[in-house]
Motif scaffolding. Structure first.
Motif, PDB file in Angstrom:
ATOM      1  N   MET B   1      69.045  22.946  48.593  1.00 29.14           N
ATOM      2  CA  MET B   1      69.203  21.694  48.822  1.00 29.14           C
ATOM      3  C   MET B   1      67.759  20.952  48.158  1.00 29.14           C
ATOM      4  SD  MET B   1      70.600  20.351  52.311  1.00 29.14           S
ATOM      5  CE  MET B   1      70.972  21.760  53.262  1.00 29.14           C
ATOM      6  N   GLN B   2      68.082  19.692  47.770  1.00 29.12           N
ATOM      7  CA  GLN B   2      66.903  18.948  47.032  1.00 29.12           C
ATOM      8  C   GLN B   2      66.587  17.936  47.891  1.00 29.12           C
ATOM      9  OE1 GLN B   2      65.846  18.456  43.539  1.00 29.12           O
ATOM     10  NE2 GLN B   2      67.123  20.021  42.383  1.00 29.12           N
ATOM     11  N   SER B   3      67.482  17.669  49.073  1.00 27.82           N
ATOM     12  CA  SER B   3      67.450  16.305  49.995  1.00 27.82           C
ATOM     13  C   SER B   3      66.238  16.406  50.662  1.00 27.82           C
ATOM     14  CB  SER B   3      68.757  16.507  50.837  1.00 27.82           C
ATOM     15  OG  SER B   3      68.670  17.694  51.841  1.00 27.82           O
ATOM     16  N   ASP B   4      65.653  17.170  50.757  1.00 23.62           N
ATOM     17  CA  ASP B   4      64.225  17.014  51.388  1.00 23.62           C
ATOM     18  C   ASP B   4      62.956  16.905  50.663  1.00 23.62           C
ATOM     19  OD1 ASP B   4      64.459  19.330  50.782  1.00 23.62           O
ATOM     20  OD2 ASP B   4      63.560  20.272  52.499  1.00 23.62           O
ATOM     21  N   LEU B   5      63.206  16.501  49.174  1.00 23.04           N
ATOM     22  CA  LEU B   5      62.205  16.372  48.209  1.00 23.04           C
ATOM     23  C   LEU B   5      62.020  15.075  47.854  1.00 23.04           C
ATOM     24  CD1 LEU B   5      62.435  19.605  46.010  1.00 23.04           C
ATOM     25  CD2 LEU B   5      61.043  19.011  47.730  1.00 23.04           C
ATOM     26  N   TYR B   6      60.907  14.728  47.682  1.00 25.66           N
ATOM     27  CA  TYR B   6      60.499  13.363  47.325  1.00 25.66           C
ATOM     28  C   TYR B   6      59.516  13.434  46.355  1.00 25.66           C
ATOM     29  CZ  TYR B   6      61.358  12.227  52.449  1.00 25.66           C
ATOM     30  OH  TYR B   6      61.710  12.252  53.810  1.00 25.66           O
ATOM     31  N   ASN B   7      59.670  12.394  45.427  1.00 18.16           N
ATOM     32  CA  ASN B   7      58.604  11.975  44.228  1.00 18.16           C
ATOM     33  C   ASN B   7      57.698  11.030  44.967  1.00 18.16           C
ATOM     34  OD1 ASN B   7      59.493   9.506  44.042  1.00 18.16           O
ATOM     35  ND2 ASN B   7      60.757  10.033  42.166  1.00 18.16           N
ATOM     36  N   ILE B   8      56.807  10.801  44.236  1.00 17.40           N
ATOM     37  CA  ILE B   8      55.580  10.096  44.771  1.00 17.40           C
ATOM     38  C   ILE B   8      55.895   8.705  45.244  1.00 17.40           C
ATOM     39  CG2 ILE B   8      54.507   9.174  42.660  1.00 17.40           C
ATOM     40  CD1 ILE B   8      51.912   9.981  43.862  1.00 17.40           C
ATOM     41  N   GLY B   9      56.723   8.050  44.584  1.00  8.52           N
ATOM     42  CA  GLY B   9      57.212   6.744  44.717  1.00  8.52           C
ATOM     43  C   GLY B   9      57.897   6.631  46.106  1.00  8.52           C
ATOM     44  N   GLN B  10      58.870   7.691  46.340  1.00  8.60           N
ATOM     45  CA  GLN B  10      59.515   8.017  47.673  1.00  8.60           C
ATOM     46  C   GLN B  10      58.848   8.419  48.732  1.00  8.60           C
ATOM     47  OE1 GLN B  10      62.283  10.896  45.855  1.00  8.60           O
ATOM     48  NE2 GLN B  10      63.746   9.335  45.266  1.00  8.60           N
ATOM     49  N   ALA B  11      57.690   9.123  48.552  1.00 13.32           N
ATOM     50  CA  ALA B  11      56.931   9.438  49.657  1.00 13.32           C
ATOM     51  C   ALA B  11      56.089   8.264  50.056  1.00 13.32           C
ATOM     52  CB  ALA B  11      55.655  10.599  49.040  1.00 13.32           C
ATOM     53  N   ALA B  12      55.632   7.323  48.931  1.00 10.07           N
ATOM     54  CA  ALA B  12      55.018   6.111  49.128  1.00 10.07           C
ATOM     55  C   ALA B  12      55.667   5.104  50.061  1.00 10.07           C
ATOM     56  CB  ALA B  12      54.538   5.484  47.872  1.00 10.07           C
ATOM     57  N   LYS B  13      57.088   5.070  49.644  1.00 12.80           N
ATOM     58  CA  LYS B  13      57.702   4.094  50.660  1.00 12.80           C
ATOM     59  C   LYS B  13      57.975   4.589  52.161  1.00 12.80           C
ATOM     60  CE  LYS B  13      60.856   1.482  47.621  1.00 12.80           C
ATOM     61  NZ  LYS B  13      62.146   1.479  46.981  1.00 12.80           N
ATOM     62  N   ALA B  14      58.237   6.094  51.992  1.00 16.86           N
ATOM     63  CA  ALA B  14      58.517   6.838  53.211  1.00 16.86           C
ATOM     64  C   ALA B  14      57.215   6.549  54.226  1.00 16.86           C
ATOM     65  CB  ALA B  14      59.008   8.176  53.221  1.00 16.86           C
ATOM     66  N   SER B  15      56.153   6.819  53.732  1.00  9.08           N
ATOM     67  CA  SER B  15      54.883   6.815  54.431  1.00  9.08           C
ATOM     68  C   SER B  15      53.872   5.490  54.558  1.00  9.08           C
ATOM     69  CB  SER B  15      53.878   7.934  53.973  1.00  9.08           C
ATOM     70  OG  SER B  15      53.446   7.153  52.780  1.00  9.08           O
ATOM     71  N   GLY B  16      54.432   4.639  53.727  1.00 12.19           N
ATOM     72  CA  GLY B  16      53.594   3.314  53.790  1.00 12.19           C
ATOM     73  C   GLY B  16      52.217   3.408  53.299  1.00 12.19           C
ATOM     74  N   ILE B  17      52.048   4.665  52.282  1.00 14.84           N
ATOM     75  CA  ILE B  17      50.613   4.755  51.680  1.00 14.84           C
ATOM     76  C   ILE B  17      51.092   4.510  50.003  1.00 14.84           C
ATOM     77  CG2 ILE B  17      48.813   6.345  51.126  1.00 14.84           C
ATOM     78  CD1 ILE B  17      49.098   7.401  53.679  1.00 14.84           C
ATOM     79  N   SER B  18      50.426   3.737  49.427  1.00 14.71           N
ATOM     80  CA  SER B  18      50.802   3.487  48.053  1.00 14.71           C
ATOM     81  C   SER B  18      50.593   4.756  47.387  1.00 14.71           C
ATOM     82  CB  SER B  18      50.020   2.516  47.273  1.00 14.71           C
ATOM     83  OG  SER B  18      48.463   2.854  47.263  1.00 14.71           O
ATOM     84  N   ALA B  19      51.616   4.765  46.226  1.00  9.30           N
ATOM     85  CA  ALA B  19      51.345   6.086  45.294  1.00  9.30           C
ATOM     86  C   ALA B  19      50.058   6.105  44.814  1.00  9.30           C
ATOM     87  CB  ALA B  19      52.390   5.983  44.028  1.00  9.30           C
ATOM     88  N   LYS B  20      49.329   5.006  44.431  1.00  9.88           N
ATOM     89  CA  LYS B  20      47.994   4.926  43.916  1.00  9.88           C
ATOM     90  C   LYS B  20      47.022   5.743  45.027  1.00  9.88           C
ATOM     91  CE  LYS B  20      44.936   3.249  41.056  1.00  9.88           C
ATOM     92  NZ  LYS B  20      45.112   3.134  39.578  1.00  9.88           N
ATOM     93  N   MET B  21      47.094   5.377  46.152  1.00 11.67           N
ATOM     94  CA  MET B  21      46.491   5.980  47.237  1.00 11.67           C
ATOM     95  C   MET B  21      46.633   7.464  47.347  1.00 11.67           C
ATOM     96  SD  MET B  21      43.980   4.009  47.565  1.00 11.67           S
ATOM     97  CE  MET B  21      42.967   5.095  48.953  1.00 11.67           C
ATOM     98  N   ILE B  22      47.966   7.937  47.281  1.00 12.15           N
ATOM     99  CA  ILE B  22      48.348   9.300  47.722  1.00 12.15           C
ATOM    100  C   ILE B  22      47.688  10.062  46.429  1.00 12.15           C
ATOM    101  CG2 ILE B  22      50.224  10.934  47.516  1.00 12.15           C
ATOM    102  CD1 ILE B  22      51.996   8.761  48.727  1.00 12.15           C
ATOM    103  N   ARG B  23      47.474   9.696  45.168  1.00 10.24           N
ATOM    104  CA  ARG B  23      46.752  10.391  44.128  1.00 10.24           C
ATOM    105  C   ARG B  23      45.292  10.429  44.534  1.00 10.24           C
ATOM    106  NH1 ARG B  23      49.606   6.787  40.828  1.00 10.24           N
ATOM    107  NH2 ARG B  23      51.859   7.694  40.106  1.00 10.24           N
ATOM    108  N   HIS B  24      44.749   9.240  45.202  1.00 11.01           N
ATOM    109  CA  HIS B  24      43.337   9.185  45.169  1.00 11.01           C
ATOM    110  C   HIS B  24      43.073  10.186  46.408  1.00 11.01           C
ATOM    111  CE1 HIS B  24      39.333   7.584  46.000  1.00 11.01           C
ATOM    112  NE2 HIS B  24      39.680   7.325  47.079  1.00 11.01           N
ATOM    113  N   TYR B  25      43.792  10.122  47.408  1.00 13.29           N
ATOM    114  CA  TYR B  25      43.570  11.057  48.664  1.00 13.29           C
ATOM    115  C   TYR B  25      43.814  12.586  48.165  1.00 13.29           C
ATOM    116  CZ  TYR B  25      44.281   7.439  51.863  1.00 13.29           C
ATOM    117  OH  TYR B  25      43.851   6.229  52.529  1.00 13.29           O
ATOM    118  N   GLU B  26      44.536  13.115  47.102  1.00 17.15           N
ATOM    119  CA  GLU B  26      44.670  14.213  46.625  1.00 17.15           C
ATOM    120  C   GLU B  26      43.347  14.779  45.957  1.00 17.15           C
ATOM    121  OE1 GLU B  26      48.270  15.416  44.414  1.00 17.15           O
ATOM    122  OE2 GLU B  26      47.016  16.546  43.108  1.00 17.15           O
ATOM    123  N   GLU B  27      42.909  13.568  45.211  1.00 15.35           N
ATOM    124  CA  GLU B  27      41.766  13.920  43.987  1.00 15.35           C
ATOM    125  C   GLU B  27      40.552  14.289  44.976  1.00 15.35           C
ATOM    126  OE1 GLU B  27      39.563  11.801  40.278  1.00 15.35           O
ATOM    127  OE2 GLU B  27      40.895  10.725  41.738  1.00 15.35           O
TER     128      GLU B  27
END
Lengths: 135, 135
Positions: B1-27
């Motif tokens: 199943m793919q139902s538990d996979l998010y791309n960065i935009g969906q993860a951003a919405k679901a977590s309340g952290i902007s996609a920008k900041m998710i990339r930043h935190y990874e970096e």
DNA sequence: TTAGACCTTACAACTATGGCAAGGTCAAGC
DNA sequence: GCTTGACCTTGCCATAGTTGTAAGGTCTAA
């Protein structure tokens, strides 16, 4: 007389602003370009140091560089209405209030979490649990 | 199943952290490098989003990135003593207290100045006078 | 003349976040 | 098959204030 001339290090000591920041304030336009000796050293007189102290006191009250620029121009304007200054101060107080409230709510939330955590050798921890909660 | 996979935009919405900041935190190493689709898109699962929420809640409480990194490692460590977490929280409360006190003293000093200023059309202004004082 | 304390500029780091640009990808509709 | 729009990628710049570092010039006292 040279007795009223300071180089940047002396101006820094006399004003409480680091030499580094004096140069920075000049670069961003908060201060006018300092006059220079033949060899390129910046020189400051009593009035300059007076202005530096004004800046430091404003920073100590939490005004931003932009706001200090406005305060300085009001300071220099012998005809300003004092109401303008008072209004800036009131707006700044309001901003301080907002920040204080934000910090206080962080603190009370965290205090609540802390009071739930026994804080011993056991690994179960309500603080981490709540941080991880989906909420 | 793919139902538990998010791309960065969906993860951003679901977590309340902007996609920008998710990339930043990874970096900066707060987050492990996300896995990628064939075409290079980052993908996140439920557990990743869970961690993102943990990060957001910690940020909301004013913890720094460095502190959150420490909290995360405690979170992952199933054998941590809860006392460690509690101690971090207490230290953070102390830091919040200091900031609050600083802001409060700024505010009360400024309030004092404001109360001295009539704030009308006349140019004389005790606020500017005090800021300019040598003290 | 030399040592040490000072000055100069320029560049980068730090906090956390946002914006923009140029380009690739994906899904829906025609 | 092609277009469109929404999304993704990287990278660079900006904010605000301060500090650090590096490479070099200047001043002063011994």
């Amino acid at each position: 007389m040279q007795s009223d001339l300071y180089n940047i290090g002396q101006a820094a000591k006399a004003s409480g602003i680091s030499a580094k920041m004096i140069r920075h304030y000049e670069e961003v336009g908060l201060l006018p370009a300092a006059s220079r000796t033949f060899s390129g050293y910046r020189t400051y007189n009593h009035q300059d140091v007076h202005m530096l102290r004004f800046i430091r006191h404003s920073r100590d009250l939490g005004f931003s560089i932009k706001q200090i620029a406005d305060l300085l121009s009001l300071w220099r304007d012998r005809n300003r209405p004092s109401s303008k200054v008072k209004q800036m101060a009131l707006e700044h107080i309001e901003m301080l209030n907002q920040k204080i409230q934000e910090l206080i709510s962080m603190k009370s939330e965290l205090t609540r979490l802390v009071s739930c955590c026994h804080g011993d050798e056991r690994p179960d921890c309500p603080i981490l649990d709540e941080l991880a909660q989906d909420k």
